[in-house]
Design an enzyme around this catalytic site. Structure first.
Site, PDB file in Angstrom:
ATOM      1  N   GLU A 129      -2.201   8.920  -0.862  1.00 20.92           N
ATOM      2  CA  GLU A 129      -3.215   8.066  -0.301  1.00 20.92           C
ATOM      3  C   GLU A 129      -4.553   8.653  -0.263  1.00 20.92           C
ATOM      4  O   GLU A 129      -5.637   7.951  -0.331  1.00 20.92           O
ATOM      5  CB  GLU A 129      -2.798   7.687   0.979  1.00 20.92           C
ATOM      6  CG  GLU A 129      -3.567   6.869   1.712  1.00 20.92           C
ATOM      7  CD  GLU A 129      -3.044   6.522   3.258  1.00 20.92           C
ATOM      8  OE1 GLU A 129      -2.148   7.138   3.908  1.00 20.92           O
ATOM      9  OE2 GLU A 129      -3.377   5.476   3.923  1.00 20.92           O
ATOM     10  N   ASP A 188       5.181   2.507   9.014  1.00 20.58           N
ATOM     11  CA  ASP A 188       5.303   0.920   9.207  1.00 20.58           C
ATOM     12  C   ASP A 188       3.881   0.432   8.805  1.00 20.58           C
ATOM     13  O   ASP A 188       3.068   0.002   9.765  1.00 20.58           O
ATOM     14  CB  ASP A 188       5.385   1.141  10.737  1.00 20.58           C
ATOM     15  CG  ASP A 188       4.186   1.905  11.486  1.00 20.58           C
ATOM     16  OD1 ASP A 188       3.632   2.688  10.723  1.00 20.58           O
ATOM     17  OD2 ASP A 188       3.740   1.675  12.486  1.00 20.58           O
ATOM     18  N   GLU A 189       3.961  -0.016   7.561  1.00 17.48           N
ATOM     19  CA  GLU A 189       2.730  -0.671   6.806  1.00 17.48           C
ATOM     20  C   GLU A 189       3.281  -1.660   6.040  1.00 17.48           C
ATOM     21  O   GLU A 189       3.524  -2.615   6.040  1.00 17.48           O
ATOM     22  CB  GLU A 189       1.578   0.259   6.592  1.00 17.48           C
ATOM     23  CG  GLU A 189       0.320  -0.620   6.295  1.00 17.48           C
ATOM     24  CD  GLU A 189      -0.869   0.322   6.692  1.00 17.48           C
ATOM     25  OE1 GLU A 189      -0.930   1.222   7.118  1.00 17.48           O
ATOM     26  OE2 GLU A 189      -2.001  -0.252   6.283  1.00 17.48           O
ATOM     27  N   ASP A 223       0.713  -1.255  -0.048  1.00 15.61           N
ATOM     28  CA  ASP A 223      -0.112  -0.008   0.126  1.00 15.61           C
ATOM     29  C   ASP A 223       0.806   1.212  -0.057  1.00 15.61           C
ATOM     30  O   ASP A 223       0.474   2.217  -0.548  1.00 15.61           O
ATOM     31  CB  ASP A 223      -0.900   0.031   1.101  1.00 15.61           C
ATOM     32  CG  ASP A 223      -0.264  -0.134   2.269  1.00 15.61           C
ATOM     33  OD1 ASP A 223       0.851  -0.333   2.811  1.00 15.61           O
ATOM     34  OD2 ASP A 223      -0.584   0.531   3.442  1.00 15.61           O
TER      35      ASP A 223
HETATM   36  C1  BGC Z   1      -4.012   1.002   3.889  1.00 16.54           C
HETATM   37  C2  BGC Z   1      -4.972   0.908   2.809  1.00 16.54           C
HETATM   38  C3  BGC Z   1      -5.837  -0.225   3.171  1.00 16.54           C
HETATM   39  C4  BGC Z   1      -6.516   0.319   4.160  1.00 16.54           C
HETATM   40  C5  BGC Z   1      -7.741  -0.593   4.395  1.00 16.54           C
HETATM   41  C6  BGC Z   1      -4.777   1.425   5.278  1.00 16.54           C
HETATM   42  O1  BGC Z   1      -4.013   1.280   6.336  1.00 16.54           O
HETATM   43  O2  BGC Z   1      -2.843   1.983   3.800  1.00 16.54           O
HETATM   44  O3  BGC Z   1      -4.025   0.951   1.718  1.00 16.54           O
HETATM   45  O4  BGC Z   1      -6.395  -0.527   1.661  1.00 16.54           O
HETATM   46  O5  BGC Z   1      -5.761   0.541   5.391  1.00 16.54           O
HETATM   47  O6  BGC Z   1      -8.437  -0.075   5.769  1.00 16.54           O
END
Ligand code: BGC
Length: 891
Positions: A742, A467-468, A462
């Protein structure tokens, strides 16, 4: 006219090594100067030796003359393939005049280790150092002697963690190998031909391990998801000239120690102490008497599979645009582009001096680095100089999302040459190009491709900075079509399907992220974050949307066959969770990050349930499963009725009344013809009431412009595309965006930065408009009946203030090109090129359409197969391969 065969590939790859598919698929392209060239038959020869192939002996497989125009996904049907053997192949084709081409250049593939029993190596590791939270990256080495002249040496390597392999001091392989999978289920193995890197006599392997996804920080809720620390697995098969064989494997005889890398974590950065370097450690004869013996990890039960994903590589080097000294005496570089990777620094100074490189996507208004959106991620490297002239440093097992680099503690005055940016991602070759008369639209396209470059790293992540960095399935499905125009993602998404399968729940639910990242397995989602469920609408559906996309764009039927049962289980699961076919909640993220327009969960969830079912009906049809096709078509019809009964009012308003409810209902075919008309009205009304602005989030945005264009509202689609007021794509561009943000409101004039809790400036989802740019604006579309651009539908739809478009796409058959120009006086000119062995239907918009130039008069080429006039305000020309120019008048 001659026809030639070029670009032979096996399993989408050029001469791949170490495959484990028992019936690999072969691909080739045709080249011819003539128009309307098609293959009518082929002959493939596969030989066990190059000499055999040279003598035209297909001892493994001689397909004979096969009457077909297929030149992609040709399944190998020869003798059983043997582990660790190399196969050589070539192909020739017949054209429509029965002319035979010459044989293609020879191509090859090799098989890897095919049975579990073939794996002899042991998993070796280094014990953790007590009291250290961040562990040093372990170094491993092994001296070995090769007793005579080597004919072939192949290394199979992998890690629970990441490995960086060196053979006799030379780096072998790519970055972040073996890539991210659910390591408890499968681990990818890379194969390398190292014949010219080893010699008779003394040799050495050197390997550094990183914690990576296996033991390092992953996502935002954990580290050590799969294991405590990394392990290495390596096996080399050596074949001597005299025919004898030998194997070198990781085992208890290797040596290990710590080196200069104090720690290296994907999300927490790296510290490197150059005073601790071990010169010569990766070469033969190094004195490793002070090193420890490794420990051996017993009981790993996952599956070792041949690498499925495209390698991660440095694909570009970026020079900074500017440099500024801060009041604190640090230096901030602007790379001019939000990018993903790291920076390499040059430095000269005293031994023991520490410098720091810090990375951020944006600057605060006072010019300082905006680090708040990183959450717990640390995008920093610390480097301790060894004090030996000019030193160069780049990190090993970490990466960052950034446009700005702050250099802290630098000895002396740095300049623009002091650092360079290295761009890394899964090396999916560029397949698309797009340029229009509007520089802002071109910037939007650039932002879309940079978003993909920055986030396709082993899995479609994403974001690259905080931190993801997870494989969110919703993001992946909505962007999949755009992604596959931009780059060759055939293998990338095939691999991701396995991640989805490995994460699929016993119930049949596909998960929100894949690989699972421990959420489902350790029930983190329920104990620590209750709102995560496995099956959110628009997320889990990726399990059906992605294979379908691979089918459309590449004609890949195997991916449909392989995952068919899993897709059926998903739809059956969805059905079981409904109340009279209405899916109650299950859309926890809603139309994620929509702007002032909340789409009700049940509308979203029911719409997506219908969509997965509809695609599954089409998939059943492709696979010739007539009973299933009927069953899913009936189910789909039932869902649409339930949808209408539950959510559509007499005046055509759909519950929620958001742009997204209308977009999804229209796109998925959930409405009656009358309701469609009303839905389009309500949708357009809402857009107009907002001042020609959108309100869609991740799920609605991808279909917004396509739906408008399909329903006679092309001008509205164009006005949304080029809208510059908030919220819009161009709003971010006006404020300097070089990637897709985003959220629409990531930064606004009014409020500055959105909450740092979730504010990435490099998320690709809202970039799913790229699909519309190719399919509608340029008009480059594949025909689901003859997918993979075997037959293309070329239907440019000019509009808005755009006066010209130039688009290209490299399909499995070769290059497609569309170029159009609309003059002020209404003259429309279109040039189309389609590759040999394909056909197209070209819809020329406007009136008085005709073919131009020599092609029209070239009797030999017979290029225009048929012409139909007035097909939806266009004339349709059915063409064979070649280049054609058309003119017409618009207005
Ligand atoms: C992510 C998104 C994801 C979403 C869903 C976010 O934290 O960055 O890309 O689809 O969470 O809740």
């Amino acid at each position: 006219m001659t026809i030639s065969v070029i670009g032979c590939r096996t399993e989408y790859l050029e001469n791949p090594l170490g495959l484990d598919v028992l019936h690999p698929r072969l691909f080739w392209k045709l080249e011819s100067e003539a128009s309307a060239t098609a293959q009518t038959a082929y002959q493939v020869l596969v030989a066990a030796t190059q000499e055999g192939l040279d003598q035209d002996i297909g001892d493994m497989w001689d397909s004979g003359k096969r009457e077909t125009s297929h030149s992609t996904h040709i399944v190998y049907e020869g003798a059983a393939l043997q582990a660790e053997s190399t196969y050589y192949w070539k192909v020739r084709v017949w054209d429509e005049q029965h002319v035979i081409s010459a044989w293609s250049e020879p191509a090859l593939w090799s098989m890897g280790i095919l049975a579990r029993t073939g794996w002899k190596a042991k998993w070796i590791g280094r014990k953790a150092e007590a009291d250290l939270k961040m562990q040093p990256s372990p170094f491993f080495r092994k001296d070995f002697t090769l007793r005579s002249k080597v004919k072939r040496a192949v290394v199979y390597a992998t890690a629970l963690g990441l490995y960086n392999l060196r053979v006799n001091g030379e780096k072998v392989g790519d970055l972040f190998t073996p890539g991210w999978t659910d390591y408890d289920q499968r681990v990818q193995v890379q194969a390398y031909d190292v014949t010219d890197k080893v010699t008779q006599g003394d040799n050495a392997f050197g390997v550094i391990l990183g914690e990576g996804w296996y033991a390092g920080t992953v996502g935002f809720i954990s580290d050590k998801i799969y294991g405590e620390r990394p392990f290495l697995f390596l096996q080399m098969s050596v074949e001597y000239e005299d025919g004898t064989k030998e194997r070198i494997i990781t085992d208890g005889s290797w040596k290990t120690t710590r080196g200069p890398i104090q720690y290296s974590d994907m999300i927490l950065g790296e510290k490197y102490d150059a005073t601790q370097e071990l010169p010569g450690w990766d070469r033969a004869g190094y004195d490793d008497s002070g090193w420890e013996l490794p420990d051996i990890r017993p009981g790993y039960n996952g599956l070792l599979v041949a690498s499925m994903e495209p390698p991660i590589r440095i694909t570009k080097t970026m020079r900074p645009l500017s440099l500024r000294k801060t009041e604190a005496g640090t230096y901030i570089y602007d790379m001019g582009q939000n990018m993903v990777g790291w920076s390499e620094v040059k430095v000269k100074g005293e031994r023991g001096t520490q410098i720091t490189l810090s990375h951020a996507e944006m600057l605060n208004t006072d010019g300082s680095m905006y680090l708040d959106n990183l959450r717990v991620a640390v995008q920093q490297e610390h480097y301790i100089l060894k004090g030996a002239g000019e030193e160069r440093y780049e990190p090993h097992f970490t990466f960052h999302g950034f446009r700005y680099v702050e250099l802290i503690g630098y000895p002396g005055e740095p300049d623009l040459d002091t650092i360079v940016g290295k761009v890394i991602h899964s090396d999916t070759s560029v397949s698309g190009s797009l340029e229009t008369s509007d520089p802002m639209v071109n910037q939007l396209y650039s932002n879309i491709t940079w978003g993909q470059r920055g986030n396709f790293l082993s899995v479609p992540t994403d974001c690259p900075q905080r931190d993801e960095r997870l494989g969110w399935t919703g993001d992946a499905q909505i962007f999949a079509r755009t992604a596959s125009y931009n780059m060759d993602v055939s293998r990338f998404f095939n691999k991701f399907m396995w991640d989805m399968i490995d994460a699929q729940q016993p119930s049949g639910a596909f998960t929100d992220v894949a690989p699972d990242a421990g959420w489902m397995r350790y029930k983190m989602w329920s104990t620590r974050l209750d709102w995560f469920a496995p099956d959110n609408a628009g997320w889990g559906d990726a399990g059906v949307v992605i294979p379908w996309t691979l089918y459309l764009m590449y004609g890949d039927i195997r991916v449909l066959e392989t995952h068919y049962d899993a897709m059926v289980r998903w739809v059956e699961y969805l059905e079981s969770m409904t109340d009279e076919l209405v899916r109650p909640d299950y859309a926890n993220y809603g139309d994620w990050l929509s702007i002032g327009a909340d789409t009700p969960n049940d509308v979203l969830a029911t719409a997506y349930f219908a969509y997965s079912t509809k695609l599954l009906a089409s998939i059943s049809e492709v696979l010739g499963k007539a009973a299933d096709q009927k069953r899913f078509e009936t189910l789909f019809a039932g869902i649409t009725e339930a949808f209408r009964a539950a959510f559509v009012a007499a005046d055509g308003r759909i519950q929620g009344n958001t742009q997204t409810v209308y977009v999804l209902a229209l796109q998925f075919g959930l409405l009656t013809p009358d309701q469609q008309t009303l839905a389009v009205q309500h949708l357009v009304e809402d857009i107009k009431a907002r001042g020609n602005r959108l309100s869609t989030g991740f799920l609605g945005v991808g279909y917004l412009l396509p739906v408008l264009s399909d329903h006679g509202q092309l001008d509205v689609a164009y006005s949304l595309l080029t809208q510059e007021e908030f919220p819009s794509w161009m709003y971010s561009i006006k404020h300097g965006a070089t990637t897709i943000w985003e959220r629409w409101d990531g930064w606004t004039e009014e409020n500055g930065f959105q909450t740092p809790d979730m504010n990435s400036f490099n998320h690709y989802s809202l970039g799913s408009v790229g699909e519309w740019m190719f399919r509608y604006m340029a008009g480059l579309e594949t025909d689901p009946q003859q997918p993979g651009f075997k037959h293309s539908i070329i239907r440019p739809q000019p509009g808005g203030k755009i006066t010209s478009v130039k688009a290209g796409y490299e399909s499995l058959y070769g290059s497609l090109r569309v170029e159009w120009k609309l003059a002020a006086d209404g003259e429309f000119r279109l040039t189309v090129h389609i590759p040999a062995n394909t056909t197209a239907t070209v819809y020329v918009p406007g009136s008085g359409a005709r073919v131009e130039g020599e092609v029209a008069g070239n009797a030999l080429a017979k290029p225009i197969l048929a012409v139909e006039t007035e097909v939806q305000a266009a004339s349709a020309f059915h063409i064979g391969s070649g280049t054609y120019s058309f003119t017409s008048r618009i207005q």
